[in-house]
Design a protein around this motif. Structure first.
Motif, mmCIF file in Angstrom:
data_model
loop_
_atom_site.group_PDB
_atom_site.id
_atom_site.type_symbol
_atom_site.label_atom_id
_atom_site.label_comp_id
_atom_site.label_asym_id
_atom_site.label_seq_id
_atom_site.Cartn_x
_atom_site.Cartn_y
_atom_site.Cartn_z
ATOM 1 N N LEU A 27 15.137 10.861 -22.591
ATOM 2 C CA LEU A 27 14.506 12.148 -22.883
ATOM 3 C C LEU A 27 14.328 12.272 -24.389
ATOM 4 N N SER A 28 13.329 13.059 -24.804
ATOM 5 C CA SER A 28 13.152 13.291 -26.233
ATOM 6 C C SER A 28 12.312 14.539 -26.469
ATOM 7 N N ASP A 29 12.524 15.172 -27.617
ATOM 8 C CA ASP A 29 11.622 16.190 -28.163
ATOM 9 C C ASP A 29 11.348 17.348 -27.205
ATOM 10 N N PHE A 30 12.394 18.086 -26.865
ATOM 11 C CA PHE A 30 12.199 19.299 -26.063
ATOM 12 C C PHE A 30 11.497 20.401 -26.862
ATOM 13 N N HIS A 31 11.890 20.585 -28.106
ATOM 14 C CA HIS A 31 11.314 21.634 -28.959
ATOM 15 C C HIS A 31 11.346 23.004 -28.266
ATOM 16 N N VAL A 32 12.503 23.363 -27.710
ATOM 17 C CA VAL A 32 12.598 24.602 -26.936
ATOM 18 C C VAL A 32 12.535 25.815 -27.865
ATOM 19 N N TRP A 33 11.737 26.807 -27.462
ATOM 20 C CA TRP A 33 11.630 28.080 -28.178
ATOM 21 C C TRP A 33 12.412 29.173 -27.452
ATOM 22 N N TRP A 34 11.846 29.716 -26.373
ATOM 23 C CA TRP A 34 12.453 30.882 -25.724
ATOM 24 C C TRP A 34 12.752 30.654 -24.245
ATOM 25 N N SER A 35 12.130 29.683 -23.617
ATOM 26 C CA SER A 35 12.184 29.542 -22.163
ATOM 27 C C SER A 35 12.962 28.295 -21.752
ATOM 28 N N VAL A 54 22.128 9.467 -19.350
ATOM 29 C CA VAL A 54 20.963 10.137 -19.933
ATOM 30 C C VAL A 54 21.033 9.954 -21.445
ATOM 31 N N VAL A 55 19.916 9.549 -22.041
ATOM 32 C CA VAL A 55 19.825 9.315 -23.477
ATOM 33 C C VAL A 55 18.798 10.273 -24.062
ATOM 34 N N PHE A 56 19.157 10.955 -25.158
ATOM 35 C CA PHE A 56 18.242 11.906 -25.796
ATOM 36 C C PHE A 56 18.054 11.520 -27.254
ATOM 37 N N THR A 57 16.776 11.391 -27.688
ATOM 38 C CA THR A 57 16.504 10.890 -29.035
ATOM 39 C C THR A 57 15.977 11.965 -29.989
ATOM 40 N N GLY A 58 16.483 13.187 -29.875
ATOM 41 C CA GLY A 58 16.302 14.165 -30.935
ATOM 42 C C GLY A 58 15.228 15.216 -30.731
ATOM 43 N N ASP A 59 15.330 16.272 -31.577
ATOM 44 C CA ASP A 59 14.488 17.470 -31.557
ATOM 45 C C ASP A 59 14.716 18.288 -30.287
ATOM 46 N N TRP A 60 15.907 18.877 -30.227
ATOM 47 C CA TRP A 60 16.273 19.721 -29.100
ATOM 48 C C TRP A 60 15.502 21.042 -29.110
ATOM 49 N N PHE A 61 15.470 21.733 -30.262
ATOM 50 C CA PHE A 61 15.047 23.137 -30.273
ATOM 51 C C PHE A 61 14.307 23.471 -31.553
ATOM 52 N N ASP A 62 13.532 24.578 -31.478
ATOM 53 C CA ASP A 62 12.802 25.070 -32.653
ATOM 54 C C ASP A 62 13.161 26.515 -32.999
ATOM 55 N N THR A 63 14.099 27.117 -32.263
ATOM 56 C CA THR A 63 14.560 28.477 -32.547
ATOM 57 C C THR A 63 16.050 28.561 -32.222
ATOM 58 N N PRO A 64 16.770 29.548 -32.770
ATOM 59 C CA PRO A 64 18.172 29.720 -32.387
ATOM 60 C C PRO A 64 18.341 29.969 -30.883
ATOM 61 N N ARG A 65 17.422 30.728 -30.278
ATOM 62 C CA ARG A 65 17.479 30.929 -28.825
ATOM 63 C C ARG A 65 17.320 29.590 -28.102
ATOM 64 N N GLY A 66 16.421 28.743 -28.586
ATOM 65 C CA GLY A 66 16.250 27.421 -28.008
ATOM 66 C C GLY A 66 17.511 26.584 -28.104
ATOM 67 N N ALA A 67 18.264 26.735 -29.207
ATOM 68 C CA ALA A 67 19.518 26.001 -29.355
ATOM 69 C C ALA A 67 20.501 26.393 -28.259
ATOM 70 N N ASP A 68 20.603 27.682 -27.966
ATOM 71 C CA ASP A 68 21.510 28.139 -26.906
ATOM 72 C C ASP A 68 21.093 27.588 -25.546
ATOM 73 N N LEU A 69 19.796 27.624 -25.266
ATOM 74 C CA LEU A 69 19.307 27.132 -23.983
ATOM 75 C C LEU A 69 19.558 25.632 -23.838
ATOM 76 N N CYS A 70 19.332 24.882 -24.918
ATOM 77 C CA CYS A 70 19.539 23.437 -24.862
ATOM 78 C C CYS A 70 21.009 23.085 -24.703
ATOM 79 N N CYS A 71 21.882 23.846 -25.336
ATOM 80 C CA CYS A 71 23.315 23.579 -25.185
ATOM 81 C C CYS A 71 23.748 23.838 -23.744
ATOM 82 N N ASP A 72 23.220 24.899 -23.125
ATOM 83 C CA ASP A 72 23.507 25.160 -21.711
ATOM 84 C C ASP A 72 23.004 24.009 -20.842
ATOM 85 N N PHE A 73 21.816 23.498 -21.150
ATOM 86 C CA PHE A 73 21.254 22.367 -20.415
ATOM 87 C C PHE A 73 22.141 21.136 -20.568
ATOM 88 N N LEU A 74 22.608 20.887 -21.796
ATOM 89 C CA LEU A 74 23.466 19.729 -22.034
ATOM 90 C C LEU A 74 24.755 19.839 -21.225
#
Length: 236
Positions: A27-35, A54-74
């Motif tokens: 997986l790579s480059d989610f760039h999550v914003w709000w959803s 599962v291997v992830f090669t960077g760019d999880w999020f583009d907003t603080p809300r996206g960071a929270d969502l990506c951490c929940d996903f992880l």
């Protein structure tokens, strides 16, 4: 645009470490914003495909809300299978504190500065690490080295020997693909980025580049978001 599954096979080099097999998702480059919509879609694909790693090669999020969502996903995906990951350039935008919760997720291994060893169910002994670590770390001769780099343009061809597989992202496949050249690069982005392709082999080392799962500017043409499923082993 929905997520496609791209399937790749990587044959082990003869004369290397012990044989075996590994099935992983790149997986790579989610760039999550709000959803969380895309995260939920990918989680469902992983549940269906059942990779060992599962291997992830960077760019999880583009907003603080996206960071929270990506951490929940992880947390969600690492509860059922191990994950190894590196940071991308966008992951630095909000400072190191934004990624602190990611480092505390059980079953998730950041390999930016510390390698991670994994033995597959089918006997393949692997060593996952970042490109920066590969450049400065002696190889464990008993393990297959899988190297993660966010931007493939950072690769130094002289340092590829010693890798069994390199996984990258960042370029999003160019996002606009008018056609693929005879060498497999994506036009017109290949005029600016030499690594804008799906896969290339250099001196027997395969480099697999994800087109990503999200975009900061959501405009694509003939360039699907994707999960890359990789079978690695003898005769894969």
């Amino acid at each position: 645009m929905s997520v496609e599954i791209r399937r790749e096979r990587v044959c082990l080099k003869s004369g290397g470490p012990d044989s075996g097999r590994l099935r992983m998702a790149h997986l790579s480059d989610f760039h999550v914003w709000w959803s969380s919509r895309r995260l939920d879609e990918v989680a469902a694909i992983l549940d269906e495909e059942q990779p060992e790693v599962v291997v992830f090669t960077g760019d999880w999020f583009d907003t603080p809300r996206g960071a929270d969502l990506c951490c929940d996903f992880l947390r969600r995906i690492a509860s059922t299978r191990p994950v190894c990951w590196i940071r991308g350039n966008h992951d630095h935008w909000f400072g190191p504190e934004a990624l602190e919760p990611f480092h505390g997720v059980s079953g998730a291994h950041c390999v930016d500065e510390m390698s991670w060893n994994f033995d597959s169910e089918w006997g393949l002994r692997c060593e996952f690490m970042s490109w920066q670590m590969h450049s400065t770390t002696a190889r464990d001769s008993g393990r297959h080295r899988i190297v993660l780099v966010h931007d493939p343009e950072d690769l130094d061809l002289a340092k590829l020997p010693g890798c069994d597989l390199v996984l990258a992202g960042h370029l999003h496949g160019g996002q606009f693909v008018f056609h693929r050249t005879g060498s497999g690069t994506h036009f017109p982005a290949n005029m600016f980025y030499r690594w804008c392709c799906d896969r290339r082999e250099v001196d027997g080392v395969p480099v697999i580049i994800s087109r990503g799962l999200g975009d900061t500017l959501p405009l694509r043409f003939r360039c699907s978001h994707e999960v890359v499923m990789i079978e690695m082993g003898n005769g894969a």
